[in-house]
Design a protein around this motif. Sequence first.
Motif, short mmCIF file in Angstrom:
data_model
loop_
_atom_site.label_atom_id
_atom_site.label_comp_id
_atom_site.label_asym_id
_atom_site.label_seq_id
_atom_site.Cartn_x
_atom_site.Cartn_y
_atom_site.Cartn_z
N ARG A 168 0.97 -1.45 0.14
CA ARG A 168 0.03 0.15 0.00
C ARG A 168 0.79 1.30 0.05
O ARG A 168 0.62 2.18 -0.71
N LEU A 169 1.88 1.20 0.77
CA LEU A 169 2.96 2.46 1.06
C LEU A 169 3.49 2.60 -0.44
O LEU A 169 3.82 3.74 -0.80
N PHE A 170 4.03 1.58 -1.02
CA PHE A 170 4.59 1.45 -2.27
C PHE A 170 3.70 2.13 -3.44
O PHE A 170 4.24 3.13 -3.97
N ASP A 171 2.43 1.56 -3.55
CA ASP A 171 1.61 2.24 -4.42
C ASP A 171 1.37 3.77 -4.25
O ASP A 171 1.38 4.56 -5.09
N LEU A 172 1.17 4.14 -3.04
CA LEU A 172 0.86 5.54 -2.73
C LEU A 172 2.24 6.39 -3.00
O LEU A 172 2.05 7.52 -3.75
N LEU A 173 3.28 5.94 -2.72
CA LEU A 173 4.39 6.76 -3.03
C LEU A 173 4.82 6.70 -4.46
O LEU A 173 5.23 7.91 -5.34
N MET A 174 4.28 5.64 -5.29
CA MET A 174 4.59 5.72 -6.60
C MET A 174 3.60 6.49 -7.36
O MET A 174 4.09 7.17 -8.34
N ARG A 175 2.50 6.91 -6.92
CA ARG A 175 1.56 8.03 -7.25
C ARG A 175 2.12 9.41 -7.13
O ARG A 175 2.01 10.11 -8.29
N ARG A 176 2.92 9.76 -6.14
CA ARG A 176 3.70 10.91 -6.10
C ARG A 176 4.45 11.05 -7.06
O ARG A 176 4.86 12.11 -7.72
#
Length: 190
Positions: A86-94
């Motif tokens: 979940r953190l990976f996905d959220l940071l990749m959106r950035r």
Amino acid sequence: TQKPSQKPDANPMTRILDAALHEVAAKGWQHLSLEAVARRAEMSLGDVLIHVPTTAHILARFADHLDRAALSNVKDVDHSQSVRDRLFDLLMRRFDALQAHRSGFVALMTGVMREPGDLAMLMARLSRSMTATLSAAGLAPYGLRGLAQIMGLKAVYLSALRVWQKDESADMAKVMAALDRSLGYAERAA
């Protein structure tokens, strides 16, 4: 000089940010003027000043833009994924949002590193962003443990951000690998 691709009737803040990124890419953060942003956005200086009275306000609006990119599609915590995923996905959106205006953001980051006041403001704002990211991933970043989580996620993000600055590939494979590796370290440390 390249004009922003926004239509005159587009959202004023979008026009301002797009114009600011183009201006920073062309002249650098230290030479950014709100007058030049207004010209490039095809807006009056007064209208620009209503939205961003200083360049520090532009930095805050960039942070808001990245937060929206990362968080706007979060309806609920997806418990079918691990916290790390979940953190990976959220940071990749950035990073996807950064990639859309790569030259402007690279120039902005390079310039901000030379301005201690701007850098301090942006680091404080990054704490807010990482707190929201942790919450969106289903963590409760409160108390001493939460503070450690926030500081850890900031370190993870900043580490991957350094890789992003140097990785000019369209697929951001090096960024994804660095982010995954850093999240792994953080997970083991936790």
